[in-house]
Design an enzyme around this catalytic site. Structure first.
Site, PDB file in Angstrom:
ATOM      1  N   HIS A  21     -35.859 -36.689 118.520  1.00 48.27           N
ATOM      2  CA  HIS A  21     -37.172 -36.269 118.016  1.00 48.27           C
ATOM      3  C   HIS A  21     -38.267 -36.625 119.026  1.00 48.27           C
ATOM      4  CE1 HIS A  21     -34.971 -37.313 114.082  1.00 48.27           C
ATOM      5  NE2 HIS A  21     -34.826 -36.026 114.319  1.00 48.27           N
ATOM      6  N   CYS A 137     -25.258 -24.769 103.279  1.00 49.66           N
ATOM      7  CA  CYS A 137     -25.166 -26.152 103.763  1.00 49.66           C
ATOM      8  C   CYS A 137     -26.532 -26.800 103.589  1.00 49.66           C
ATOM      9  CB  CYS A 137     -24.734 -26.208 105.224  1.00 49.66           C
ATOM     10  SG  CYS A 137     -24.822 -27.890 105.871  1.00 49.66           S
ATOM     11  N   CYS A 140     -27.957 -28.303 106.886  1.00 49.24           N
ATOM     12  CA  CYS A 140     -28.483 -27.289 107.808  1.00 49.24           C
ATOM     13  C   CYS A 140     -29.634 -26.520 107.167  1.00 49.24           C
ATOM     14  CB  CYS A 140     -27.429 -26.248 108.171  1.00 49.24           C
ATOM     15  SG  CYS A 140     -26.042 -26.841 109.109  1.00 49.24           S
ATOM     16  N   CYS A 161     -18.916 -27.393 106.253  1.00 51.06           N
ATOM     17  CA  CYS A 161     -19.808 -26.931 107.319  1.00 51.06           C
ATOM     18  C   CYS A 161     -19.194 -27.325 108.659  1.00 51.06           C
ATOM     19  CB  CYS A 161     -21.173 -27.598 107.151  1.00 51.06           C
ATOM     20  SG  CYS A 161     -22.238 -27.390 108.573  1.00 51.06           S
TER      21      CYS A 161
END
Ligand code: MSP
Length: 730
Positions: A21, A137, A140, A161
């Site tokens: 991030h 999912c 996701c 997934c």
């Protein structure tokens, strides 16, 4: 005045920030600072994506309301941005956008209404109501098609997934659909007419072939009874908007789309379109869905969508909370200067490609490039000015009668030799920056450091200082070094705002309140010689102390950040995680397990990998040896390998497994292996798998590979010793 708008993705509010991030924020911050230097009014957005089933579940697990959950994660993101000088206070982002803001609800609803009124290029309603039946999912936040999940071992169980290796949710409910299929041609035209729309080139090709392969309509709502934490569909509050529809829209609601107050405070008209920086794992959402929504709404397209690679651990696994191999920001912050981390991220990762992170590499770069490189150049230059020139910047002028002496001392008496070199390096640096080639830009800047270092070492100012006749040569050397430092401060400010401002002040350039700072000088306008003679330098302080590698590595390891050279990461938590209930329970503690690359496996590229709290993966039931012997595993040799037109994930292989005729096998690995890489390779093949047809080709077996990281990157199982084709594995 020119304006510029740059965004990072907004981060899921279900787990705490990590290096992945931080990285996009550093990139965005660097770009924003550079634009500001150019006098361009810049708006930089980052923030959190707070809605959806995933956040709802994380909140439930932690005994919080979804909003409390989001607030909790946001507090950590804000802490991170402050510590890493990325927030407004430190000259970083302009907005920390939160999708739980009421103005966002308003703006998103406005966009929905526009689209709901629109006709597609084929004259159909852009949004229609239907029934969704399929797999989803949560991690996701994505609906999965057949080639994007693994079928269960036991009939009746849900599939998993391919990215998160977690069970999918079965959805069967009424839903609004966005008629994405009708926008394929318009999207292809867009990619064609705007070659820089998706960058880098390789990613654009992936996106284009995905669209060219045909698009399916997209379910853009969930029943409120299934997902209540989200923005209600206008005029039909029984439905909640699909989280990606709403999250992507943050980029425009943040600056005033659909809300007058925000429009006045920032200005959609003023700043849109944006440059979107995203990880490659979320490119499809940004480069396909988002442009399609905007086309439907009649809103101008983004300036560009630029995808970066993933940070991997030392053995090449994608760093993620789920795998427990993330670099904890607390540890980074404790042991390394912020600017060293910023520098490392931009220098080490070739933008667009994946890069490996290792603490040892970070220490090495800090010591070599910063402590011994830039830091040393700065301190030796300034110390000599303090010592030999009474702390004042000397004149760089060498009078005619001293030129010969200067030459004898090894100095190039043509000042243009150095100024020309610097101008050229500056131009190159800026060109690299323009195309996000940060690593190359920094390499160029460091060629300047090396050049000036050499000038100093060749001329030996410490010897010149002993000879009164060489006073002017000494002065010229020091002037050139100091002037180069001034340039470097301006060039490198966007990357290392703190360190360059420090050098700037040590050079005596920050003495008066109205003196320009490196953050306000356009590097393209730097002129050699503008460093004023007689400037009184400031106090000389070391910038980047050398890091004791052995000691620091020992301490880091002791603190539980154990990403060793073999890549074995253990799960010890950072301080933040240790306090965090998010890290408890089943949250994100899975180990990559070897898996079989299914004949139809997608390889997962272009999919979405998140830091979501996926459930643990482990052995859940045992088989006995007779079960195992049912699987006929053979050594095979890849004889031919080729891509299949219109199936960008599949490779068609012929494999010799010791039979009369080679087998034809389809493998979903095309996004990770080129055909050439496979030729002649010895592999493990499941030989007795029922043949099946894929894209018109029969697959007569399956190859084995480990599934690595959240992306499920396949790594083909192979042999290190010579083995005959057809040998059995048992
Ligand atoms: N909420 C969505 C984005 C919505 S934008 C409208 C999301 N969130 S995320 O928290 O899962 O990921 C945010 C970003 O972090 C993505 O761009 C992702 O690529 C990036 N990274 C997460 N792990 C990463 C690495 N190991 N390396 C580099 N970036 C990675 O997706």
């Amino acid at each position: 005045m020119k304006t510029f708008y740059v965004t990072t993705p907004i981060y899921y509010a279900n787990s705490l920030p990590h290096l992945g991030h931080l990285y996009t924020m550093i990139v965005a911050d660097t770009i924003a600072r550079h634009k500001r230097q150019q006098g361009i009014e810049t708006f930089f957005l980052t923030g959190t994506d707070e809605h959806g089933i995933n956040i709802e579940r994380a909140a439930q697990r932690n005994g919080r309301t979804p909003k409390e959950q989001a607030d909790y994660v946001v507090s950590y993101f804000k802490k991170m941005t402050s510590e890493f000088s990325l927030d407004t206070e430190h000259g970083g982002y302009d907005i920390f956008m939160r999708t739980s803001e009421p103005f966002h609800y308003q703006g998103v609803s406005e966009l929905w209404r526009h689209i709901a009124r629109a006709k597609t290029p084929k004259g159909n309603d852009a949004i229609y109501k239907g029934h969704y039946e399929g797999w989803f999912c949560a991690a996701c936040a994505e609906y999965k098609t057949e080639d994007e999940y693994a079928n269960p071992a036991k009939a009746g169980d849900p599939p998993t997934c391919l990215i998160h290796e977690t069970l999918l949710d079965r959805i069967s409910e009424d839903s609004y659909f966005f008629r994405l299929a009708d926008y394929a041609d318009a999207l292809l035209d867009l990619y064609k007419s705007r070659p820089d729309f998706v960058q880098p080139e390789s990613r654009k090709n992936e996106v284009r072939s995905f669209v060219a392969g045909g698009l399916q309509d997209l379910s853009v709502s969930r029943l409120r009874t299934s997902v209540s934490w989200g923005v209600p569909v206008p005029d039909d509050p029984e439905h909640t908007m699909y989280v990606w529809f709403e999250a992507l829209t943050n980029y425009i609601t943040a600056i005033g789309y659909g809300n007058e107050e925000r429009e006045r405070a920032v200005g959609f008209e003023k700043f849109w379109p944006a440059l979107h920086l995203v990880g490659k794992d979320i490119l499809r959402f940004h480069a396909v869905y988002w442009p399609a929504f905007l086309l439907a709404a009649g809103v101008e397209q983004p300036r560009a969508i630029v995808a970066h690679g993933m940070w991997l651990d030392p053995v090449g696994k994608k760093m993620s909370k789920t795998l427990g191999n993330t670099v904890e920001l607390d540890v980074l912050n404790r042991y390394f200067p912020i600017d060293a981390i910023r520098y490392f991220c931009l220098r080490e990762m070739v933008f667009g490609q994946d890069g490996r992170f290792g603490y040892e590499a970070l220490i090495d770069r800090t010591n070599s490039d910063l402590a011994s490189g830039l830091g040393n150049l700065s301190s030796r230059t300034l110390t000599m000015i303090a010592r030999y020139c009474n702390g004042r910047v000397p004149s760089g002028f060498i009078p005619e009668d001293k030129l010969l002496l200067a030459k004898r001392a090894g100095l190039d008496t043509e000042e243009t030799a150095i100024s020309g070199f610097l101008e050229h390096a500056r131009d190159q640096f800026l060109q690299h920056l323009e195309v996000f080639a940060f690593s190359k830009a920094l390499e160029t800047a460091w060629s300047v450091v090396a050049r000036v270092d050499k000038m100093i070492s060749d001329a030996k100012p410490w010897d010149l200082a002993k000879d009164e006749n060489q006073k002017q040569t000494l002065n010229a050397v020091l002037y050139r070094a100091a002037e180069t430092l001034r340039w470097l401060c301006v060039l490198l400010f966007p990357v290392m705002p703190k360190a360059t401002t420090e050098i700037w002040n040590q050079l005596g350039l920050g003495n008066s309140a109205d003196a320009p700072t490196p953050g306000r000088i356009d590097p393209a306008k730097l002129i050699w010689g503008e460093l004023r003679e007689d400037t009184t330098i400031g106090e000389v302080k070391p910038l980047f102390p050398r890091i004791d590698k052995a000691k620091t590595m020992k301490e880091i390891n002791e603190q539980g950040q154990r990403i060793d050279a073999a890549g074995n990461s253990d799960q010890a938590s950072s301080t933040a995680d240790a306090q965090s209930p998010l890290a408890s329970g089943s949250a994100g503690e899975s180990t990559p397990t070897p898996s079989i690359v299914e004949q139809s496996a997608s390889g997962g590229s272009g999919q979405h990998a998140t830091e979501a709290d996926a459930g643990a993966v482990g052995v859940t039931s045992f088989i006995d040896i007779t079960d195992f012997t049912k699987v006929d595993l053979r050594v095979g040799e890849v004889l031919t390998a080729e891509r299949i037109p219109k199936a960008d994930k599949l490779l068609l292989l012929t494999v010799d497994i010791g039979e009369e005729k080679p087998r034809q096998i389809l493998a979903g690995i095309a996004q990770f292996y080129s055909p050439e890489q496979l030729l002649g390779r010895k592999i493990a093949v499941v030989a007795n798998l029922k043949p099946r047809k894929l894209r018109g080709h029969e697959s007569q077996g399956m190859l084995l590979a480990a599934s690595v990281g959240e992306e499920g990157k396949p790594v083909i199982a192979t042999f290190t010793e010579d083995v005959p084709n057809g040998a059995r594995l048992k």
